[in-house]
Design a protein around this motif. Structure first.
Motif, PDB file in Angstrom:
ATOM      1  N   PHE A 241      -2.310 -44.197  98.118  1.00  0.00           N
ATOM      2  CA  PHE A 241      -2.121 -43.472  99.368  1.00  0.00           C
ATOM      3  C   PHE A 241      -0.953 -44.079 100.146  1.00  0.00           C
ATOM      4  CE2 PHE A 241      -2.965 -42.953 103.936  1.00  0.00           C
ATOM      5  CZ  PHE A 241      -2.839 -41.581 103.995  1.00  0.00           C
ATOM      6  N   GLY A 242      -0.910 -45.408 100.171  1.00  0.00           N
ATOM      7  CA  GLY A 242       0.194 -46.067 100.861  1.00  0.00           C
ATOM      8  C   GLY A 242       1.533 -45.692 100.251  1.00  0.00           C
ATOM      9  N   LEU A 243       1.562 -45.689  98.904  1.00  0.00           N
ATOM     10  CA  LEU A 243       2.820 -45.376  98.232  1.00  0.00           C
ATOM     11  C   LEU A 243       3.221 -43.929  98.427  1.00  0.00           C
ATOM     12  CD1 LEU A 243       2.381 -47.295  94.866  1.00  0.00           C
ATOM     13  CD2 LEU A 243       3.943 -47.825  96.727  1.00  0.00           C
ATOM     14  N   SER A 244       2.227 -43.043  98.542  1.00  0.00           N
ATOM     15  CA  SER A 244       2.564 -41.625  98.553  1.00  0.00           C
ATOM     16  C   SER A 244       2.608 -41.051  99.962  1.00  0.00           C
ATOM     17  CB  SER A 244       1.583 -40.835  97.696  1.00  0.00           C
ATOM     18  OG  SER A 244       0.320 -40.831  98.308  1.00  0.00           O
ATOM     19  N   ILE A 245       2.462 -41.898 100.965  1.00  0.00           N
ATOM     20  CA  ILE A 245       2.500 -41.375 102.337  1.00  0.00           C
ATOM     21  C   ILE A 245       3.845 -40.703 102.602  1.00  0.00           C
ATOM     22  CG2 ILE A 245       3.223 -43.630 103.275  1.00  0.00           C
ATOM     23  CD1 ILE A 245       1.080 -41.107 105.156  1.00  0.00           C
ATOM     24  N   GLY A 246       4.900 -41.228 101.979  1.00  0.00           N
ATOM     25  CA  GLY A 246       6.219 -40.632 102.140  1.00  0.00           C
ATOM     26  C   GLY A 246       6.264 -39.219 101.582  1.00  0.00           C
ATOM     27  N   SER A 247       5.831 -39.067 100.328  1.00  0.00           N
ATOM     28  CA  SER A 247       5.893 -37.735  99.730  1.00  0.00           C
ATOM     29  C   SER A 247       4.920 -36.801 100.439  1.00  0.00           C
ATOM     30  CB  SER A 247       5.603 -37.787  98.232  1.00  0.00           C
ATOM     31  OG  SER A 247       4.265 -38.070  97.990  1.00  0.00           O
ATOM     32  N   LEU A 248       3.858 -37.371 101.021  1.00  0.00           N
ATOM     33  CA  LEU A 248       2.940 -36.542 101.805  1.00  0.00           C
ATOM     34  C   LEU A 248       3.640 -35.994 103.037  1.00  0.00           C
ATOM     35  CD1 LEU A 248      -0.737 -37.091 102.395  1.00  0.00           C
ATOM     36  CD2 LEU A 248       0.630 -36.760 104.410  1.00  0.00           C
ATOM     37  N   LEU A 249       4.375 -36.868 103.738  1.00  0.00           N
ATOM     38  CA  LEU A 249       5.094 -36.409 104.940  1.00  0.00           C
ATOM     39  C   LEU A 249       6.160 -35.386 104.585  1.00  0.00           C
ATOM     40  CD1 LEU A 249       5.400 -39.712 106.974  1.00  0.00           C
ATOM     41  CD2 LEU A 249       4.182 -37.657 107.643  1.00  0.00           C
ATOM     42  N   GLY A 250       6.728 -35.513 103.365  1.00  0.00           N
ATOM     43  CA  GLY A 250       7.689 -34.514 102.924  1.00  0.00           C
ATOM     44  C   GLY A 250       7.006 -33.200 102.611  1.00  0.00           C
ATOM     45  N   GLY A 251       5.951 -33.288 101.807  1.00  0.00           N
ATOM     46  CA  GLY A 251       5.260 -32.075 101.383  1.00  0.00           C
ATOM     47  C   GLY A 251       4.639 -31.324 102.552  1.00  0.00           C
ATOM     48  N   ILE A 252       4.197 -32.063 103.537  1.00  0.00           N
ATOM     49  CA  ILE A 252       3.541 -31.453 104.686  1.00  0.00           C
ATOM     50  C   ILE A 252       4.532 -30.594 105.473  1.00  0.00           C
ATOM     51  CG2 ILE A 252       3.850 -33.000 106.646  1.00  0.00           C
ATOM     52  CD1 ILE A 252       0.839 -33.180 106.851  1.00  0.00           C
ATOM     53  N   THR A 253       5.811 -30.949 105.404  1.00  0.00           N
ATOM     54  CA  THR A 253       6.840 -30.187 106.120  1.00  0.00           C
ATOM     55  C   THR A 253       6.829 -28.720 105.695  1.00  0.00           C
ATOM     56  OG1 THR A 253       8.161 -32.181 106.042  1.00  0.00           O
ATOM     57  CG2 THR A 253       9.299 -30.174 106.649  1.00  0.00           C
ATOM     58  N   VAL A 254       6.829 -28.517 104.360  1.00  0.00           N
ATOM     59  CA  VAL A 254       6.857 -27.160 103.819  1.00  0.00           C
ATOM     60  C   VAL A 254       5.599 -26.405 104.228  1.00  0.00           C
ATOM     61  CG1 VAL A 254       7.003 -25.832 101.693  1.00  0.00           C
ATOM     62  CG2 VAL A 254       8.214 -27.986 101.884  1.00  0.00           C
ATOM     63  N   ILE A 255       4.475 -27.104 104.172  1.00  0.00           N
ATOM     64  CA  ILE A 255       3.206 -26.446 104.485  1.00  0.00           C
ATOM     65  C   ILE A 255       3.129 -26.095 105.969  1.00  0.00           C
ATOM     66  CG2 ILE A 255       0.704 -26.855 104.540  1.00  0.00           C
ATOM     67  CD1 ILE A 255       1.228 -28.439 101.877  1.00  0.00           C
ATOM     68  N   GLU A 256       3.685 -26.953 106.811  1.00  0.00           N
ATOM     69  CA  GLU A 256       3.701 -26.643 108.250  1.00  0.00           C
ATOM     70  C   GLU A 256       4.533 -25.394 108.538  1.00  0.00           C
ATOM     71  OE1 GLU A 256       2.933 -31.090 110.101  1.00  0.00           O
ATOM     72  OE2 GLU A 256       4.863 -30.136 110.396  1.00  0.00           O
ATOM     73  N   ILE A 257       5.670 -25.280 107.862  1.00  0.00           N
ATOM     74  CA  ILE A 257       6.509 -24.087 108.040  1.00  0.00           C
ATOM     75  C   ILE A 257       5.733 -22.854 107.578  1.00  0.00           C
ATOM     76  CG2 ILE A 257       8.555 -22.896 107.179  1.00  0.00           C
ATOM     77  CD1 ILE A 257       9.357 -24.974 109.032  1.00  0.00           C
ATOM     78  N   LEU A 258       5.118 -22.980 106.388  1.00  0.00           N
ATOM     79  CA  LEU A 258       4.411 -21.849 105.796  1.00  0.00           C
ATOM     80  C   LEU A 258       3.322 -21.328 106.725  1.00  0.00           C
ATOM     81  CD1 LEU A 258       3.850 -20.139 103.237  1.00  0.00           C
ATOM     82  CD2 LEU A 258       2.271 -21.921 102.547  1.00  0.00           C
ATOM     83  N   PHE A 259       2.562 -22.223 107.317  1.00  0.00           N
ATOM     84  CA  PHE A 259       1.421 -21.807 108.135  1.00  0.00           C
ATOM     85  C   PHE A 259       1.745 -21.817 109.629  1.00  0.00           C
ATOM     86  CE2 PHE A 259      -0.592 -23.110 104.197  1.00  0.00           C
ATOM     87  CZ  PHE A 259      -1.500 -22.093 103.991  1.00  0.00           C
ATOM     88  N   SER A 260       2.999 -21.973 109.981  1.00  0.00           N
ATOM     89  CA  SER A 260       3.406 -22.117 111.381  1.00  0.00           C
ATOM     90  C   SER A 260       2.541 -23.159 112.086  1.00  0.00           C
ATOM     91  CB  SER A 260       3.286 -20.791 112.140  1.00  0.00           C
ATOM     92  OG  SER A 260       4.015 -19.808 111.510  1.00  0.00           O
ATOM     93  N   TRP A 261       2.322 -24.239 111.404  1.00  0.00           N
ATOM     94  CA  TRP A 261       1.509 -25.328 111.955  1.00  0.00           C
ATOM     95  C   TRP A 261       2.394 -26.185 112.844  1.00  0.00           C
ATOM     96  CZ3 TRP A 261      -3.619 -26.147 111.717  1.00  0.00           C
ATOM     97  CH2 TRP A 261      -4.107 -27.414 112.064  1.00  0.00           C
ATOM     98  N   PRO A 262       2.071 -26.337 114.129  1.00  0.00           N
ATOM     99  CA  PRO A 262       3.017 -26.967 115.050  1.00  0.00           C
ATOM    100  C   PRO A 262       3.083 -28.481 114.920  1.00  0.00           C
ATOM    101  CG  PRO A 262       1.022 -26.367 116.211  1.00  0.00           C
ATOM    102  CD  PRO A 262       0.838 -25.905 114.805  1.00  0.00           C
ATOM    103  N   GLY A 263       3.439 -28.969 113.738  1.00  0.00           N
ATOM    104  CA  GLY A 263       3.536 -30.413 113.531  1.00  0.00           C
ATOM    105  C   GLY A 263       4.985 -30.865 113.564  1.00  0.00           C
TER     106      GLY A 263
END
Lengths: 316, 273, 282
Positions: A241-263
Motif C-alpha cells: 500500500f505504501g509503495l502503491s500510494i503514488g499510483s493510487l493518487l494517479g489512478g484516482i485522478t481519472v476516476i474523479e474526472i469520470l464521476f465528477s468527484w470533487p477531489g
C-alpha cells in the motif's frame, strides 16, 4: 526508539530530495515551455493584450525576474506554507488543494475497502488451490483487471448500474450511493497487483517450515490457512500500500474526472487545461508530501504489526 | 516380525512424479511400544522423507505407496480428517529447524492452546493449565515462555517448548527429525534428557532421526541404517557399531572419529532399563 | 542449423499457455486490423451528418458515431496511432535509460550514488501525476504526453538495468574481462548487455501496454489527444453524451484498449516464463 528516528530521518531526506528535484523540473519546464502563461491568461480574460498589460501582469506574478530568483522566491514561500495563488481564480493554492483533500481521502478509503474485499478472497483462493481451477480463475481475473482501462470500467458500471438498472446515481458527491461506483471502480483498478502479491506470498508461506509444523500438530486446513498463513502474508500488503500510494493518487485522478468527484484530481486536471501553473506546482508538492507521509506511516505501522522487527530481528 | 508393534512401515516407496526418480524404496520399519528407535544415514538418504510420509507432509509432486500401519490402520489410506486426528494427538513431530517449530507471529501459549483444543474438547482455561504444566515439566519458566514469541527464546528453549507441546497431548509416538542438529552441545544434551524423561513417564515410543552416530548409539534401543533410499541394516546399537555387515554401515562407522567408551554405552543401557 | 534453432524456440514459446494465448490474440488483432482496413476502406475523419449514430451494417461494421464517421475505421486508425506511439515512446525510453543504467552501474562510485539518490526521489513520486504536470506545463496535447511519458519512463529502465549490472558485475567472468584489460565499453557490450536484454524485453512488452493505458487515460480526461484524432480514449470522451442511446460507441474503443493491453501483458508474462525471469523485478 532509535529505529523510529532513523526511519523518520530517511523519509525526511527522501522528501527533501524529491521536492527539490520536482520543483526544479517543473520550474525548468515552465521556463522552456513554448506557450506563455501570461498570454494565455490574457486570452482567457478576453482582454485586448497590449504590451503594457502584459508587462504589468508579468510584474504582478514576478515573471519578469530571472528564473532562479523566481525559484528562490517560491521556495521561501513554500517554507512558510504559502504556495501562491491561482492565476485563474486568485484564491490561495494551498486552500484550494486542501479543500479538495477530504473528498480524495474518502474515495481512497472506499477504494481500499473494495480492494481488500476483492484481493483477499481471490489471492487466498489462488494460493490455496494452486494450479487448480480456482487459481486459474483468480489469475485470469488479475490479468484482465490489469488490462482494463479504469475509466472504461467506470463507464461500463455507470451504464449498467445507473442507466440500465437505475440503481445508483451517475455522478457527483453527496449521499452514500454516490460513493459506491467510484469506490468499486478504484478498488477493481487497484486489485490485480494485490491479488498477485498475496497469492505469491501465500504460496511461499504455505511452504514454510512453521506451516509444516502446524500441519504436523493436526490443525485443520482452514485454520492453518486463515490463522497461520494468511496473517503473515497480509503484512506485505501493507508495504504494498505504501509503495502503491503514488499510483493510487494517479489512478484516482481519472476516476474523479469520470464521476465528477470533487477531489484533488479533478482540480489538477482542470488546472492543467487552464494552464494554472501555481496550482500545478502546489499540487505536485502536496502529492509528494502525501506520498512520503504515507510511506512513513506504513514504515511505523510495519514496526507495530511485525513483532520480529520490533525486536530488531528481521529474519524469517 | 514383531507382533506388538505400534507402527509398522511396510514396503514404503516414494517416487517423484516429475523427475521420475525413486527417492525411497523397500523401507520396512517397526517400532514397538515404548521403544526408542534410531534411523541413521547421511543427508539425502531418505530418512526425513520417510518420517514425512508418516505425517503426510510429502509434497504433492511425490507418489507414496506401500503401507504405514498405526495400530493396524493404514495411515496412507485414511481420510484427511482421520489422519489429522491422529497427527498431534497420537503422533507428534519435532523438527530440526527450531525457528519453524512455531508460527513466528503467534505467541507460543496461544499455539499450544490451539493445538490442545483442536484435539480435546475443553475450555481455554483448562488448556492453559495443561500448557503451563507441561512447560514447567520441561524445565522452562512456564509463564514467560507461554507469553513469548518463538524468536524471543533460544533454540533449546523452543525445542523444549515443542516437546512440551507434544507432551500435552500424551502421544504414542514422537518423531524427532534431527532435532538437536541446530543446537549446541549443552542444549542438545538438555533436550535429549527431556526426551528420555518423557518416554519414562508416558511410555511413548520415539523415532530418532539423525546423522549423528554417537547420539544414536547412546540414546536408542535399536537402529536402522538408511542409504540411498533403502534400509541397508538393522540391529542393536552394539551390533551396528561392532558387527555391521553392510559396506555402507562400515563406511559410516569408520568416518566416526571418537566413539563413546564401551562402558559408558553399558551404563546408558542400564540407566534406560 | 538456424531453421532447427528457430523451430526449437517456436516450440518452447508455444508450450507455455500464457504465451500461446498472447500470440493468438496478437495474430487475431493484427489480422483483423489489416484485413478490415483493406476490406472497408473508410476515411476515419470523414464527417457525414446524414449518417449519424448508425447501427452495425455491412458497410459500417461497428456503426457510425455522432458525426457519422465510421467507427471501425476510426478504431483501426487509432490502433496504428496508439500502438505506434507506445512502441516509439518505450523505444526512446530504452535507448536513453539502458546505456545510462549500464554505465552508472558498472562505473559505480559517487556519481552513481548521487544519481541514484535523485532517481529514487523521483521514482517514489507517482509517474502518472508527474506526466500530468509535465503535460500541463508544456500544454495539453498528444506530443507532450508522449514526451512526458518518455521523461518519466527512461528513469525506470536506468534503475532496473543498474540493479542488474550491480548483481552481475561481481561475477567471475566480468572480473576476468576487467583484469584482462578489455575496455570498459567492450566489457559492457560483450558481457553485461546480453545479461540485461531479456529483462528489458519483458519489461518493454508489459510497458507498451501500460503506455497505451496511460495515453488513452490522458486523452479521456482531455489532456492528451484532442478531437478529431481517433485515439481510443479521446473517442470515448467525444462519444460520452451518446452512450445511453448508442452503447456501442462506448463498448468498442474500450474493448480495443483492453484487448491490446491484455495482449501485451500475456506476451510479457509469456516471455518472462520463457526467459525464466523470477523475482528479479518486483
Amino acid at each position: 526508539m532509535r529505529r523510529i528516528l532513523s526511519i523518520v530521518a530517511s523519509r525526511l531526506l527522501q522528501l527533501l530530495i524529491m521536492v527539490s528535484v520536482l520543483s526544479f523540473v517543473t520550474f525548468g519546464l515552465m521556463k522552456f515551455t513554448p506557450g506563455d502563461p501570461i498570454r494565455d491568461l490574457l486570452k482567457v480574460d478576453d482582454v485586448i493584450a497590449t504590451k503594457a498589460d502584459e508587462e504589468k501582469l508579468k510584474k504582478e506574478y514576478g515573471f519578469d525576474q530571472p528564473i532562479l530568483v523566481q525559484y528562490g522566491h517560491w521556495i521561501l514561500n513554500v517554507m512558510q506554507f504559502d504556495l501562491g495563488e491561482s492565476i485563474i481564480s486568485k484564491r490561495p493554492v494551498m486552500e484550494m488543494i486542501l479543500s479538495r483533500l477530504p473528498a480524495t481521502i474518502a474515495l481512497t478509503i472506499g477504494g481500499m475497502v473494495v480492494l481488500f474485499l476483492i484481493a483477499i478472497p481471490f489471492g487466498t483462493l489462488g494460493a490455496a488451490y494452486e494450479a487448480r481451477w480456482p487459481d486459474f480463475i483468480s489469475r485470469w481475473l488479475a490479468m484482465l483487471g490489469a488490462s482494463i482501462p479504469s475509466f472504461w470500467l467506470g463507464l461500463l458500471l455507470i451504464y449498467f448500474f445507473s442507466l440500465k438498472l437505475n440503481l445508483l446515481p451517475v455522478m457527483g458527491k453527496g449521499t452514500l450511493a454516490h460513493f459506491v461506483l467510484p469506490s468499486i471502480t478504484l478498488g477493481i483498478a487497484m486489485a490485480p497487483m494485490y491479488i498477485r502479491l498475496l497469492r505469491e506470498r501465500l504460496i511461499s508461506t504455505l511452504q514454510s517450515s512453521y506451516i509444516e509444523a502446524a500441519r504436523a500438530r493436526g490443525l485443520s486446513k482452514e485454520r492453518i490457512l486463515f490463522f497461520h498463513a494468511l496473517r503473515g502474508s497480509l503484512i506485505p500488503l501493507i508495504t504494498m500500500f505504501g509503495l502503491s500510494i503514488g499510483s493510487l493518487l494517479g489512478g484516482i485522478t481519472v476516476i474523479e474526472i469520470l464521476f465528477s468527484w470533487p477531489g484533488m484530481g479533478e482540480l489538477i486536471v482542470n488546472s492543467v487545461k487552464q494552464r494554472d501553473y501555481p496550482v500545478i506546482q502546489g499540487y505536485i508538492l502536496i502529492v509528494g508530501f502525501l506520498v512520503v507521509i504515507t510511506n512513513l506511516i506504513v514504515d511505523l505501522l510495519y514496526l507495530v504489526v511485525n513483532p520480529q522487527i520490533k525486536q530488531g530481528k528481521e529474519s524469517v | 516380525m514383531v507382533k506388538n508393534s505400534l507402527i509398522s512401515i511396510q514396503d514404503l516407496r516414494i517416487t517423484s512424479k516429475s523427475a521420475e526418480k525413486v527417492l525411497v524404496s523397500n523401507v520396512n520399519l517397526e517400532i514397538e511400544k515404548g521403544e526408542i528407535v534410531g534411523l541413521i544415514g547421511e543427508s539425502g538418504s531418505g530418512k526425513s522423507l520417510t518420517a514425512r510420509a508418516v505425517m503426510r507432509l510429502v509434497s504433492p509432486d511425490m507418489k507414496v505407496s506401500g503401507k504405514i500401519l498405526y495400530k493396524g490402520t493404514d495411515l496412507l489410506t485414511t481420510t484427511p480428517r482421520e489422519h489429522r486426528h491422529i497427527l498431534g494427538r497420537k503422533i507428534g513431530m519435532i523438527f530440526q529447524d527450531y525457528r519453524g517449530s512455531f508460527t513466528p507471529f503467534i505467541k507460543i501459549g496461544n499455539q499450544m492452546i490451539e493445538t490442545i483444543r483442536t484435539h480435546d474438547k475443553m475450555s481455554g482455561n483448562e488448556a492453559k493449565n495443561i500448557a503451563l504444566t507441561v512447560l514447567e515439566e520441561m524445565g522452562l519458566e512456564s509463564r514467560r515462555v507461554y507469553n513469548s514469541y518463538s524468536f524471543q527464546l533460544s533454540g533449546g528453549q523452543v525445542q523444549r517448548a515443542a516437546i512440551a507441546m507434544s507432551l500435552a497431548l500424551k502421544p504414542d509416538l514422537i518423531i524427532c527429525d534431527e532435532m538437536t542438529t541446530a543446537l549446541d552441545v549443552m542444549n542438545s544434551e538438555r533436550v535429549l534428557h527431556y526426551i528420555d524423561y518423557i518416554r519414562q513417564n508416558t511410555g511413548c515410543s520415539i523415532l530418532m532421526i539423525t546423522h549423528d552416530l554417537t547420539l544414536a548409539y547412546k540414546r536408542t534401543d535399536r537402529i536402522y541404517v538408511m542409504s540411498q533410499g533403502e534400509i541397508v541394516e538393522e540391529g542393536l546399537p552394539e551390533q551396528i557399531r561392532c558387527h555391521h555387515k553392510h559396506p555402507y554401515t562400515k563406511k559410516l562407522c569408520s568416518c566416526l572419529l571418537s566413539l563413546p567408551e564401551a562402558e559408558s554405552l553399558q551404563q546408558k543401557r542400564v540407566y534406560l532399563v | 542449423m538456424v531453421p532447427v534453432l528457430m523451430k526449437d524456440i517456436t516450440f518452447k514459446l508455444l508450450r507455455d499457455p500464457t504465451m500461446r494465448t498472447g500470440i493468438f490474440l496478437a495474430v487475431f488483432l493484427v489480422g483483423g486490423t489489416v484485413l478490415g482496413g483493406m476490406l472497408v476502406p473508410h476515411d476515419p475523419f470523414q464527417i457525414n451528418m446524414n449518417n449519424r449514430l448508425q447501427g452495425a451494417s455491412f458497410e459500417h461494421w461497428l456503426g457510425t458515431d455522432q458525426l457519422g464517421r465510421d467507427v471501425f475505421s476510426r478504431i483501426v486508425y487509432g490502433a496504428k496511432l496508439t500502438i505506434g506511439l507506445s512502441i516509439f515512446a518505450i523505444m526512446i525510453a530504452v535507448i536513453i535509460g539502458v546505456p545510462i543504467g549500464l554505465f552508472t552501474g558498472f562505473i559505480g562510485g559517487k556519481i552513481d550514488a548521487f544519481l541514484m539518490r535523485i532517481v529514487d526521489g523521483i521514482l517514489s513520486f507517482p509517474d502518472f501525476i508527474l506526466a500530468i504536470a509535465i503535460a500541463g506545463m508544456l500544454g495539453p496535447n498528444l506530443t507532450n504526453v508522449i514526451l512526458a511519458i518518455v521523461l518519466v519512463r527512461w528513469i525506470v529502465y536506468a534503475r532496473v538495468v543498474r540493479g542488474l549490472v550491480l548483481a552481475e558485475k561481481e561475477k567471475e567472468y566480468v572480473l576476468v574481462s576487467k583484469v584482462s584489460f578489455s575496455s570498459t565499453f567492450k566489457t559492457i557490450r560483450m558481457h553485461l548487455l546480453p545479461q540485461v536484454i531479456p529483462d528489458i524485453i519483458v519489461m518493454a512488452a508489459i510497458d507498451v501496454g501500460k503506455v497505451i493505458l496511460l495515453i488513452s487515460a490522458f486523452s479521456y480526461i482531455g489532456i492528451g489527444a484532442q478531437p478529431p484524432i481517433p485515439e481510443w480514449g479521446a473517442m470515448l470522451n467525444e462519444g460520452r453524451t451518446y452512450f445511453q442511446v448508442v452503447p456501442s460507441l462506448m463498448i468498442y474503443p474500450g474493448l480495443a484498449i483492453m484487448l491490446i493491453v491484455l495482449c501485451c501483458n500475456l506476451l510479457g508474462d509469456g516471455l518472462k516464463n520463457y526467459f525464466d525471469i523470477r523475482k528479479r523485478r518486483g
